[in-house]
Design an enzyme around this catalytic site. Structure first.
Site, short mmCIF file in Angstrom:
data_model
loop_
_atom_site.label_atom_id
_atom_site.label_comp_id
_atom_site.label_asym_id
_atom_site.label_seq_id
_atom_site.Cartn_x
_atom_site.Cartn_y
_atom_site.Cartn_z
N GLY A 45 0.80 -1.06 -0.04
CA GLY A 45 0.04 -0.05 0.14
C GLY A 45 0.60 1.03 -0.05
O GLY A 45 0.81 2.21 0.68
N ALA A 46 1.74 1.35 -0.97
CA ALA A 46 2.91 2.33 -0.72
C ALA A 46 2.22 3.37 -1.82
O ALA A 46 3.40 4.41 -1.95
CB ALA A 46 4.15 1.71 -1.23
N ASN A 47 1.36 3.54 -2.56
CA ASN A 47 1.04 4.42 -3.39
C ASN A 47 0.53 5.74 -3.06
O ASN A 47 0.21 6.85 -3.69
CB ASN A 47 0.03 3.65 -4.66
CG ASN A 47 -1.23 3.38 -4.13
OD1 ASN A 47 -1.11 2.29 -3.46
ND2 ASN A 47 -2.25 4.07 -4.12
N THR A 48 0.22 5.84 -1.56
CA THR A 48 -0.33 6.95 -1.06
C THR A 48 -0.06 6.94 0.41
O THR A 48 0.33 5.67 1.05
CB THR A 48 -1.98 7.00 -1.37
OG1 THR A 48 -2.25 8.34 -1.06
CG2 THR A 48 -2.68 6.01 -0.73
N ILE A 50 0.49 6.98 4.46
CA ILE A 50 1.55 6.27 5.37
C ILE A 50 2.86 5.64 4.63
O ILE A 50 3.76 5.95 4.79
CB ILE A 50 1.12 5.72 6.36
CG1 ILE A 50 0.11 6.66 7.39
CG2 ILE A 50 2.30 5.26 7.42
CD1 ILE A 50 -0.49 5.83 8.25
N SER A 174 -3.23 -0.41 14.68
CA SER A 174 -3.98 0.94 15.09
C SER A 174 -4.32 0.99 16.55
O SER A 174 -4.36 -0.18 17.15
CB SER A 174 -5.24 1.13 14.24
OG SER A 174 -6.08 2.09 14.90
N TYR A 199 -13.21 -3.13 11.18
CA TYR A 199 -11.72 -2.67 11.07
C TYR A 199 -11.05 -2.67 12.56
O TYR A 199 -9.89 -3.37 12.52
CB TYR A 199 -12.12 -0.82 10.88
CG TYR A 199 -10.44 -0.29 10.78
CD1 TYR A 199 -9.79 -0.36 9.82
CD2 TYR A 199 -9.98 0.57 11.82
CE1 TYR A 199 -8.38 0.05 9.84
CE2 TYR A 199 -8.95 1.13 12.00
CZ TYR A 199 -8.13 1.03 10.87
OH TYR A 199 -6.71 1.55 10.79
N1 LIG Z 1 -4.61 7.01 8.82
C1 LIG Z 1 -4.87 6.96 10.24
O1 LIG Z 1 -5.24 7.81 10.96
C2 LIG Z 1 -4.53 5.53 10.52
C3 LIG Z 1 -4.67 5.41 12.15
C4 LIG Z 1 -4.00 3.87 12.23
C5 LIG Z 1 -3.76 3.06 11.65
N2 LIG Z 1 -3.95 3.32 10.29
C6 LIG Z 1 -3.19 2.28 9.27
O2 LIG Z 1 -2.30 2.82 8.55
C7 LIG Z 1 -2.13 1.91 7.30
C8 LIG Z 1 -1.79 2.87 6.27
O3 LIG Z 1 -3.24 3.56 6.13
P1 LIG Z 1 -3.18 4.82 5.42
O4 LIG Z 1 -3.64 6.00 6.54
O5 LIG Z 1 -1.88 5.57 4.90
O6 LIG Z 1 -4.57 4.80 4.47
P2 LIG Z 1 -4.54 5.03 2.82
O7 LIG Z 1 -4.10 6.34 2.70
O8 LIG Z 1 -5.94 4.78 2.42
O9 LIG Z 1 -3.48 4.21 2.33
C9 LIG Z 1 -3.92 2.62 2.41
C10 LIG Z 1 -3.05 1.89 1.47
O10 LIG Z 1 -3.46 0.55 1.28
C11 LIG Z 1 -3.82 0.18 0.25
N3 LIG Z 1 -4.95 -0.90 -0.03
C12 LIG Z 1 -6.02 -0.92 0.34
N4 LIG Z 1 -6.73 -2.26 -0.15
C13 LIG Z 1 -5.76 -2.92 -0.73
C14 LIG Z 1 -5.57 -4.17 -1.32
N5 LIG Z 1 -6.58 -4.99 -1.38
N6 LIG Z 1 -4.55 -4.71 -1.87
C15 LIG Z 1 -3.35 -3.91 -1.69
N7 LIG Z 1 -3.43 -2.66 -1.22
C16 LIG Z 1 -4.52 -2.25 -0.69
C17 LIG Z 1 -4.24 1.42 -0.56
O11 LIG Z 1 -4.18 1.36 -2.10
P3 LIG Z 1 -5.40 2.14 -2.95
O12 LIG Z 1 -4.83 3.65 -2.99
O13 LIG Z 1 -5.27 1.47 -4.46
O14 LIG Z 1 -6.75 1.90 -2.49
C18 LIG Z 1 -3.41 2.43 -0.04
O15 LIG Z 1 -2.17 2.31 -0.87
C19 LIG Z 1 -3.46 1.08 7.38
O16 LIG Z 1 -3.07 -0.35 7.94
C20 LIG Z 1 -4.37 1.84 8.37
O17 LIG Z 1 -5.18 0.78 9.14
C21 LIG Z 1 -4.13 4.48 9.58
#
Ligand SMILES: NC(=O)c1ccc[n+]([C@@H]2O[C@H](COP(=O)([O-])OP(=O)(O)OC[C@H]3O[C@@H](n4cnc5c(N)ncnc54)[C@H](OP(=O)(O)O)[C@@H]3O)[C@@H](O)[C@H]2O)c1
Length: 316
Positions: A45-48, A50, A174, A199
């Site tokens: 999930g490195a395209n956007t 964290i 999380s 979640y």
């Molecule tokens: N943001 C927060 O406040 C927060 C808090 C606690 C924990 N987290 C955790 O941090 C991690 C990163 O989240 P983020 O906040 O950076 O969210 P994000 O911007 O939505 O990034 C999520 C990434 O996961 C990818 N992904 C989703 N479904 C997938 C699949 N089926 N196969 C492969 N890749 C997939 C997405 O790809 P697409 O772009 O193609 O959908 C995207 O690259 C997650 O595990 C999340 O639970 C985040």
């Protein structure tokens, strides 16, 4: 009159103070100056969000970084961006859809054929609050992508990680895991379903998986950590209008993705962290896990059930 003037100026003052407030609230910073030439890293999930910032930092340190993305086009765009900012051309994109075990197996097969080593695996990708839906293999989406997908990926890459030891696995969980419960009788949410709780359950599974994996990897030179990245401005809220509003309302208290990447980087890079394998970190510090997350029996049972669902042997 003075009060009115202050009120009128408040938005402007807040605007000016935003960077300082954010800095104050995001105390955890990875200060490691470890460089990574010759090291190989995968970030899912490195395209956007964290994941993108984590990959960028690791590329900056000279690693060969694989961006494991379900949308290759988005991934290629980000790879070009990271290459341009870091000067590291070894940023590679590979297709990985964690909602499809065929895609996970294909990704691992190609990677194992392509690379001699794997030093850092960051299981970062995640989904939050999706409407009830299933993966290609019929798993509920949260448990399927956030837990089972990464569980299978780790299994398939584990020998390579062992051969490359010392190596590390970071599972992005999380704080929400505190609200999670592993309902073995309803793991796929078929009896009852709440998008928010699904979640939380999957994030609890990340913590339990990390602990059980650490127990099994003792002495192998591979260590593993779970992290809470903080509350981070990203695309994670895409399925929930309410969460998007909340994130906007409290924008001053929300980390940037770059700040959100710090704890993953800390666990991947900090020297001397090996004895803490299996632990959970937040803001680059050890943090408390929930009662269920400390339960070894549940961790072992979740391991066995996950193996059963994925058709894997349990003794790995
Ligand atoms: N943001 C927060 O406040 C927060 C808090 C606690 C924990 N987290 C955790 O941090 C991690 C990163 O989240 P983020 O906040 O950076 O969210 P994000 O911007 O939505 O990034 C999520 C990434 O996961 C990818 N992904 C989703 N479904 C997938 C699949 N089926 N196969 C492969 N890749 C997939 C997405 O790809 P697409 O772009 O193609 O959908 C995207 O690259 C997650 O595990 C999340 O639970 C985040």
């Amino acid at each position: 009159m003075v009060v009115l003037l202050l009120l009128l100026c408040l938005p402007f003052i807040l605007y000016l103070a935003t960077p300082k407030i954010r800095k104050m609230l995001s105390s955890g910073v990875c200060t490691s100056n470890v460089q990574l030439p010759g090291k190989v890293v995968i970030v899912t999930g490195a395209n956007t969000g964290i994941g993108k910032e984590t990959a960028k930092d690791l590329a900056q340190r000279g690693a060969r970084v694989y961006l494991a993305c379900r949308d290759v086009q988005k991934g290629e765009q980000v790879a070009r961006e990271i290459q341009a900012t870091t000067g590291n051309n070894q940023v590679l994109v590979r297709k990985l859809d964690l909602a499809d075990t065929k895609s996970i197996r294909a990704f691992a097969k190609d990677f194992l054929a392509e690379e001699k080593h794997l030093h850092i695996l960051i299981n970062n990708a995640g989904v939050m609050m999706c409407p009830y839906s299933k993966t290609a293999d019929g798993f509920e989406m949260h448990i399927g992508v956030n837990h089972l997908g990464h569980f299978l990926l780790t299994h398939l890459l584990l020998e390579k990680l062992k051969d490359s030891a010392p190596s590390r696995i970071v599972n992005v969980s999380s704080l929400a895991h505190h609200l999670g419960r592993i309902h073995f009788h309803n793991l796929q949410g078929e009896k009852f379903y709440s998008a928010a709780l699904a979640y939380c359950h999957s994030k609890l599974a990340n913590v339990l998986f990390t602990q059980e994996l650490a127990r099994r990897l003792k002495g192998s030179g591979v260590t593993t950590y779970s992290v809470h990245p903080g509350t981070v401005h990203s695309e994670l809220t895409r399925h929930s209008l309410f969460m998007r509003w909340m994130w906007q309302l409290f924008f001053l208290f929300i980390k940037t993705p770059q700040q959100g990447a710090q704890t993953s980087l800390y666990c991947a890079l900090t020297e001397g962290l090996e004895s803490l394998s299996g632990s959970y970190f937040s803001d680059c510090h050890l943090a408390w896990v929930s009662g269920q997350a400390r339960n070894e029996t549940i961790a072992r049972r979740l391991w066995d059930v996950s193996c059963d669902l994925l058709g894997l042997p349990t003794d790995w």
